[in-house]
Design an enzyme around this catalytic site. Structure first.
Site, PDB file in Angstrom:
ATOM      1  N   CYS A   1      11.473   5.190   2.931  1.00 41.57           N
ATOM      2  CA  CYS A   1      11.490   6.602   2.559  1.00 41.57           C
ATOM      3  C   CYS A   1      11.926   7.422   3.770  1.00 41.57           C
ATOM      4  O   CYS A   1      11.401   8.478   4.068  1.00 41.57           O
ATOM      5  CB  CYS A   1      10.143   7.075   2.023  1.00 41.57           C
ATOM      6  SG  CYS A   1       8.773   6.888   3.160  1.00 41.57           S
TER       7      CYS A   1
ATOM      8  N   ASP B   1       9.235  -2.490   1.172  1.00 39.41           N
ATOM      9  CA  ASP B   1       9.177  -1.031   1.308  1.00 39.41           C
ATOM     10  C   ASP B   1       8.546  -0.779   2.667  1.00 39.41           C
ATOM     11  O   ASP B   1       7.340  -0.606   2.793  1.00 39.41           O
ATOM     12  CB  ASP B   1       8.359  -0.434   0.167  1.00 39.41           C
ATOM     13  CG  ASP B   1       8.258   1.077   0.261  1.00 39.41           C
ATOM     14  OD1 ASP B   1       9.111   1.680   0.927  1.00 39.41           O
ATOM     15  OD2 ASP B   1       7.325   1.637  -0.332  1.00 39.41           O
TER      16      ASP B   1
ATOM     17  N   GLY C   1       0.806  -1.208   0.000  1.00 40.19           N
ATOM     18  CA  GLY C   1       0.000   0.000   0.000  1.00 40.19           C
ATOM     19  C   GLY C   1       0.845   1.267   0.000  1.00 40.19           C
ATOM     20  O   GLY C   1       1.940   1.272   0.578  1.00 40.19           O
ATOM     21  N   PRO C   2       0.364   2.323  -0.664  1.00 42.89           N
ATOM     22  CA  PRO C   2      -0.907   2.448  -1.390  1.00 42.89           C
ATOM     23  C   PRO C   2      -0.883   1.975  -2.832  1.00 42.89           C
ATOM     24  O   PRO C   2      -1.879   2.077  -3.523  1.00 42.89           O
ATOM     25  CB  PRO C   2      -1.186   3.955  -1.324  1.00 42.89           C
ATOM     26  CG  PRO C   2       0.177   4.569  -1.311  1.00 42.89           C
ATOM     27  CD  PRO C   2       1.060   3.619  -0.552  1.00 42.89           C
ATOM     28  N   GLY C   3       0.272   1.467  -3.323  1.00 46.04           N
ATOM     29  CA  GLY C   3       0.234   0.790  -4.608  1.00 46.04           C
ATOM     30  C   GLY C   3       1.101   1.342  -5.717  1.00 46.04           C
ATOM     31  O   GLY C   3       1.162   0.750  -6.793  1.00 46.04           O
ATOM     32  N   GLY C   4       1.784   2.459  -5.510  1.00 48.02           N
ATOM     33  CA  GLY C   4       2.593   3.033  -6.580  1.00 48.02           C
ATOM     34  C   GLY C   4       3.723   2.117  -7.018  1.00 48.02           C
ATOM     35  O   GLY C   4       3.895   1.832  -8.213  1.00 48.02           O
ATOM     36  N   LYS C   5       4.523   1.633  -6.055  1.00 47.95           N
ATOM     37  CA  LYS C   5       5.616   0.727  -6.410  1.00 47.95           C
ATOM     38  C   LYS C   5       5.070  -0.600  -6.915  1.00 47.95           C
ATOM     39  O   LYS C   5       5.645  -1.217  -7.819  1.00 47.95           O
ATOM     40  CB  LYS C   5       6.533   0.511  -5.216  1.00 47.95           C
ATOM     41  CG  LYS C   5       7.298   1.754  -4.778  1.00 47.95           C
ATOM     42  CD  LYS C   5       8.258   1.417  -3.655  1.00 47.95           C
ATOM     43  CE  LYS C   5       8.911   2.678  -3.098  1.00 47.95           C
ATOM     44  NZ  LYS C   5       7.953   3.506  -2.328  1.00 47.95           N
TER      45      LYS C   5
END
Length: 453
Positions: free
Chosen positions: A387, A334, A270-274
């Site tokens: 991050c 991540d 989540g939230p799904g970008g990678k």
């Protein structure tokens, strides 16, 4: 954050005939209240509110600058406000004072418009009683520019750069170069640009328009406009994604494998970008991605992100996975983190996080990395990313996990990311640490680990 360097106000802000509080300022105030009261993220709340209130064009740009600039400068503005008031204003009043301070100290909004609209904003959203107080405080605040107030307060580096003291300490320690600290803190306060990712096999950089970025072969920068108006973004063939996050996915996909390369896992999707980028990369390699997310509402976002590509989404606890050990060829962790590497895009994180949050985050990060290493097959690759550049969350986690395993080795991440230079981690040789002031990305940490075959 110096006066005169900000975006011009919308046409309503400086017009004598306009109402002293307008829809744009009301929207900005309501976003700040949602951030404070609901722990919301401004970059998620603001687009929805702009749509609901039919604010676009210059009004939308004005709201974006008001919200982002106020959140980034909050520590600086609060120091001036507290100096002038001598007491803590009520939270709703403080939100209005912060908005007024940003207009007065960092934008080209005329003083009368900034003060008058803030007073009317308080009357509209809080009540008539504190309006006179807000008027008096902002009129006094307008008597000096930002540099003048910093001299008046003999402001510390943390106050001048609008970072909590503990965050400055952690960033300085992670950076390892004292001479670059001021540049890093300044970069955290720059207005972020919109970066798009072209998901391979679904869209191209040329299709997205904008300016290609050398830091990632999939990235373009939009100078202006709504990214949702780009057809590929609207259809899920491309997305909004920081170039540093793109490099994390590329590092996993580029690592060499011997033998099977069919099953990829995003453990914390989540939230799904990678996950969407990894799904596209996996499909292009003849593999399939499993996107795993603990929180059901975030899993919904992952499914939406994967709507244009192939991949499976499941909900579960990443520290207690439902699959058998050795099931995957490539795994991304991540990990949930403090987010101190993304303060440009999520400035509220610097005020929301506390140093003691690391006490819970670091054990979770260790557990997720250990789970990922159990999930990958011998000979397979795990990328651990955060991050955050904080040493305990990055090098500390990897070292602790490696110390307990004799079948895992750290590999050099730098050769996998030739697009970036001067990116070696100062605390874990072989790992990569990106920085906003050096690379124009979020401060992503990337470590590549391989299970011995």
């Amino acid at each position: 954050m110096s006066r005169g360097s900000g975006r011009q106000a919308g046409p309503r802000a400086g017009s004598p005939a306009a109402p002293r509080v307008d829809a744009a300022r009301l929207a900005a105030y309501d976003v700040l209240v949602a951030v404070r009261e609901q722990d919301a993220y401004a970059n998620l709340v603001m687009p929805r509110l702009l749509r609901e209130r039919d604010l676009g064009g210059r009004d939308a740009a004005f709201v974006t600058e008001l919200v982002g600039g106020t959140l980034r400068g909050r520590g600086t503005y609060d120091a001036v406000i507290d100096h002038l008031t001598g007491r803590a204003p009520d939270p709703g009043v403080r939100d209005a004072l912060r908005l007024g301070a940003h207009q007065l100290l960092a934008m080209r909004v005329p003083d009368h418009a900034a003060v008058g609209s803030s007073v009317e904003l308080v009357r509209t959203r809080v009540g008539h009683k504190p309006a006179g107080f807000v008027n008096a405080v902002l009129r006094r605040l307008a008597a000096r520019d930002l540099d003048g107030w910093m001299r008046e307060l003999d402001a510390s580096q943390a106050v001048r750069t609008s970072h909590p003291d503990w965050v400055v300490v952690e960033l300085a320690r992670a950076l390892g170069r004292p001479e670059e600290l001021e540049a890093l803190l300044a970069a955290d306060n720059e207005r972020p640009t919109v970066t798009l990712v072209a998901r391979p096999g679904l869209s191209t950089v040329e299709e997205l328009g904008g300016t290609p970025l050398p830091v990632s072969p999939l990235a373009v920068e939009l100078a202006s406009g709504d990214p949702g108006a780009v057809p590929a973004v609207r259809e899920g063939r491309a997305g909004v994604q920081d170039a540093g996050s793109q490099l994390v996915a590329l590092a996993l996909s580029r690592a060499a494998l011997v033998g099977r390369d069919e099953r990829w896992l995003d453990l914390c999707a989540g939230p799904g970008g990678k996950a969407a980028l990894l799904a596209a990369l996996a499909t292009g390699s003849g593999a399939r991605l499993l996107a795993h997310e603990r929180q059901p509402h975030r899993a919904v976002l992952v499914r939406q992100a994967l709507r244009a590509t192939e991949g499976d989404v499941v909900v579960g606890d990443g520290t207690r996975p439902a699959w058998r050990p050795d099931s995957f060829d490539r795994v991304l962790v991540d990990a949930p983190c403090s987010g101190l590497g993304a303060l440009r895009r999520r400035p509220e994180s610097r005020w929301r996080r506390r140093a003691e949050d690391l006490d819970a985050l670091v054990p979770l990060q260790r557990a997720l990395l250990a789970s990922a290493l159990e999930s990958v097959r011998p000979g397979g690759v795990v990328v651990y990313a955060t991050c955050s550049p904080v040493v305990e969350e990055t090098a500390g986690v990897v070292r602790d996990v490696l110390a307990g395993r004799g079948d895992v080795r750290l590999e050099r991440a730098e050769p996998l990311l030739p697009e970036v230079t001067d990116a070696a981690s100062a605390h874990l040789p072989g790992a990569v640490q990106l920085w906003p002031h050096r690379h124009g990305t979020d401060a992503m940490f990337v470590a590549v680990l391989r299970r011995d075959a």
